[in-house]
Design an enzyme around this catalytic site. Structure first.
Site, mmCIF file in Angstrom:
data_model
loop_
_atom_site.group_PDB
_atom_site.id
_atom_site.type_symbol
_atom_site.label_atom_id
_atom_site.label_comp_id
_atom_site.label_asym_id
_atom_site.label_seq_id
_atom_site.Cartn_x
_atom_site.Cartn_y
_atom_site.Cartn_z
ATOM 1 N N LYS A 158 -3.981 -6.270 -0.584
ATOM 2 C CA LYS A 158 -5.104 -5.470 -1.096
ATOM 3 C C LYS A 158 -4.669 -4.663 -2.313
ATOM 4 O O LYS A 158 -5.397 -4.524 -3.262
ATOM 5 C CB LYS A 158 -5.562 -4.458 -0.037
ATOM 6 C CG LYS A 158 -6.232 -5.062 1.156
ATOM 7 C CD LYS A 158 -6.717 -3.971 2.091
ATOM 8 C CE LYS A 158 -5.595 -3.399 2.939
ATOM 9 N NZ LYS A 158 -5.398 -4.047 4.222
ATOM 10 N N LYS A 169 4.957 3.036 -3.338
ATOM 11 C CA LYS A 169 3.749 3.822 -3.635
ATOM 12 C C LYS A 169 4.061 4.847 -4.720
ATOM 13 O O LYS A 169 3.272 5.073 -5.627
ATOM 14 C CB LYS A 169 3.235 4.537 -2.372
ATOM 15 C CG LYS A 169 2.774 3.594 -1.273
ATOM 16 C CD LYS A 169 1.260 3.505 -1.218
ATOM 17 C CE LYS A 169 0.738 2.295 -0.478
ATOM 18 N NZ LYS A 169 1.118 2.161 0.912
ATOM 19 N N LYS A 178 2.881 -11.564 -3.638
ATOM 20 C CA LYS A 178 2.437 -11.447 -2.246
ATOM 21 C C LYS A 178 0.953 -11.099 -2.212
ATOM 22 O O LYS A 178 0.507 -10.246 -2.984
ATOM 23 C CB LYS A 178 3.252 -10.322 -1.577
ATOM 24 C CG LYS A 178 2.840 -10.064 -0.161
ATOM 25 C CD LYS A 178 3.250 -8.663 0.307
ATOM 26 C CE LYS A 178 2.451 -8.328 1.542
ATOM 27 N NZ LYS A 178 1.968 -7.012 1.714
HETATM 28 P P1 ADP Z 1 -2.042 -5.325 2.592
HETATM 29 O O1 ADP Z 1 -0.701 -5.624 1.980
HETATM 30 O O2 ADP Z 1 -3.104 -6.216 2.052
HETATM 31 O O3 ADP Z 1 -2.416 -3.859 2.491
HETATM 32 P P2 ADP Z 1 -1.455 -4.711 5.307
HETATM 33 O O4 ADP Z 1 -0.249 -3.961 4.855
HETATM 34 O O5 ADP Z 1 -2.622 -3.932 5.831
HETATM 35 O O6 ADP Z 1 -1.937 -5.663 4.124
HETATM 36 O O7 ADP Z 1 -0.984 -5.775 6.386
HETATM 37 C C1 ADP Z 1 -1.508 -5.987 7.680
HETATM 38 C C2 ADP Z 1 -0.697 -7.042 8.400
HETATM 39 O O8 ADP Z 1 -0.804 -8.290 7.712
HETATM 40 C C3 ADP Z 1 0.799 -6.740 8.466
HETATM 41 O O9 ADP Z 1 1.328 -7.224 9.672
HETATM 42 C C4 ADP Z 1 1.359 -7.480 7.301
HETATM 43 O O10 ADP Z 1 2.708 -7.778 7.442
HETATM 44 C C5 ADP Z 1 0.488 -8.729 7.285
HETATM 45 N N1 ADP Z 1 0.356 -9.210 5.914
HETATM 46 C C6 ADP Z 1 -0.242 -8.584 4.890
HETATM 47 N N2 ADP Z 1 -0.173 -9.305 3.761
HETATM 48 C C7 ADP Z 1 0.511 -10.424 4.097
HETATM 49 C C8 ADP Z 1 0.928 -11.568 3.372
HETATM 50 N N3 ADP Z 1 0.636 -11.706 2.086
HETATM 51 N N4 ADP Z 1 1.613 -12.517 4.020
HETATM 52 C C9 ADP Z 1 1.910 -12.382 5.340
HETATM 53 N N5 ADP Z 1 1.541 -11.346 6.084
HETATM 54 C C10 ADP Z 1 0.859 -10.362 5.483
#
Ligand code: ADP
Ligand code: TRP
Length: 321
Positions: free
Chosen positions: A192, A110, A189
């Site tokens: 969001k 971040k 990856k």
């Molecule tokens: P983002 O990266 O979109 O902000 P979050 O950090 O809110 O997503 O992730 C919420 C859950 O979904 C976590 O358990 C995270 O490990 C899983 N997750 C998020 N993106 C992925 C991805 N691309 N592949 C696998 N799991 C994911």
């Protein structure tokens, strides 16, 4: 086995969230004690708009219920409806070295993105540790990116137990070895924060547009292509059986494959895959007070599980006198 995981209501949930976290969580409700919650305190580290946080919380709840989370089998609630977790966070703050938090990848990422960090962001893993430890969770299913947060939670629990005597269960991360990371439109990856997501419940035209935007290479149609280097193939694989995957890989290698055809097929696959859940979501959406009742009832169950641990902790650290 007591299983717990949470998701932030900080934007529409995407297929990375679905395969990485939601799907395995929902499957666990069959045979385990499942704790599933929407971590709105955590989302405050990135969402600074009250209305957006509140509506995001309802949307995330709808998504989970539509996808099959059963509130009669799982404990399903919103983090801030059990505000005692913030008391545990404060207590844990006092056994958490700042250096441990400064080493967090997500914190460093971040900062690298140019975000001016507030204390909430630094303290994020302590709140997450409190979530996990308060409910005496044994297993925490998450995506690969959360592994370090789980290690921090374990370190904090071990240190607390060492200082104050056996108190917390030491949790373990569970990372699905078959789907460690779902890739996004651009091959990074799916996240969001990279604006490369495919939302689970995107409207039809938006979904079509997203799939159209999946980046592919410029190999001529007639030439053989390598499925293992193709992001479109990686995303499509999530929705295919082993046999169907092999068949598609074969079409890649034979040559003559048009990415635009695969994209059309992928649209249909995703649209059908979430079809039933989409219908259920539409029905649930018409009755927001029912969703709130489900969440409030879940919070009562969660609080009942949390209070004995918090009482024990309060005694150990000297807050009970
Ligand atoms: P983002 O990266 O979109 O902000 P979050 O950090 O809110 O997503 O992730 C919420 C859950 O979904 C976590 O358990 C995270 O490990 C899983 N997750 C998020 N993106 C992925 C991805 N691309 N592949 C696998 N799991 C994911
Ligand atoms: N940090 C997690 C994420 O972004 C969300 C989270 C908060 C969580 N508290 C948790 C996950 C407790 C598992 C257990 O995905």
């Amino acid at each position: 086995m007591r299983i717990l995981s949470g998701i932030q209501p900080s934007g529409s949930l995407h297929i990375g969230n679905y395969f990485g976290m939601m799907k395995p969580m929902i499957a666990y409700q069959e045979e385990n004690e499942l704790y599933c919650f929407i971590v709105n305190y955590h989302a405050m580290t990135s969402v600074i708009d009250g209305e957006q946080l509140a509506s995001g919380t309802m949307e995330a709840a709808l998504d989970f219920l539509a996808l099959g989370l059963d509130p009669d089998r799982a404990i399903f609630w919103v983090q801030s409806d059990v505000p005692e977790v913030t008391e545990l966070t404060w207590i844990l703050n006092n056994v958490t070295p700042v250096g441990l938090l400064l080493r967090s990848h997500s914190y460093k990422d971040k900062i690298a993105q140019g975000i001016s960090p507030n204390h909430g962001l630094l303290s994020y893993p302590v709140l997450m540790a409190a979530d996990i430890l308060l409910y005496r969770s044994e297993k925490v299913p998450v995506g690969q990116d959360q592994q370090q947060h789980l290690e921090i939670a374990r370190d904090i629990a071990i240190k607390f137990n060492h200082l104050f005597g056996e108190t917390f269960v030491i949790p373990e991360a569970e990372i699905n070895p078959n789907i460690p990371t779902v890739l996004g439109l651009d091959g990074r990856k799916m996240s969001k924060s990279y604006d490369n997501t495919i939302e689970i419940f995107a409207e039809e035209e938006i979904l079509r547009g997203k799939i159209g935007a999946i980046v592919t290479d410029s190999t001529p149609v007639a030439d053989p292509k390598d499925p293992d280097k193709c992001n479109l193939y990686a995303i499509a694989s999530l929705f295919l059986t082993e046999g169907e995957k092999a068949e598609l890989a074969d079409r890649y290698r034979r040559g003559g494959l048009r990415y635009s055809d695969v994209k059309k097929e992928l649209f249909n696959l995703i649209w059908d895959f979430f079809g039933e859940a989409r219908d259920r979501r539409e029905r649930l959406q018409r009755n927001p007070s029912q969703i709130r009742d489900i969440l409030k009832a879940g919070a009562e169950k969660a609080r009942a599980k949390a209070l004995p641990t918090l009482e024990m902790v309060r005694k150990k650290v000297g807050l009970a006198y």
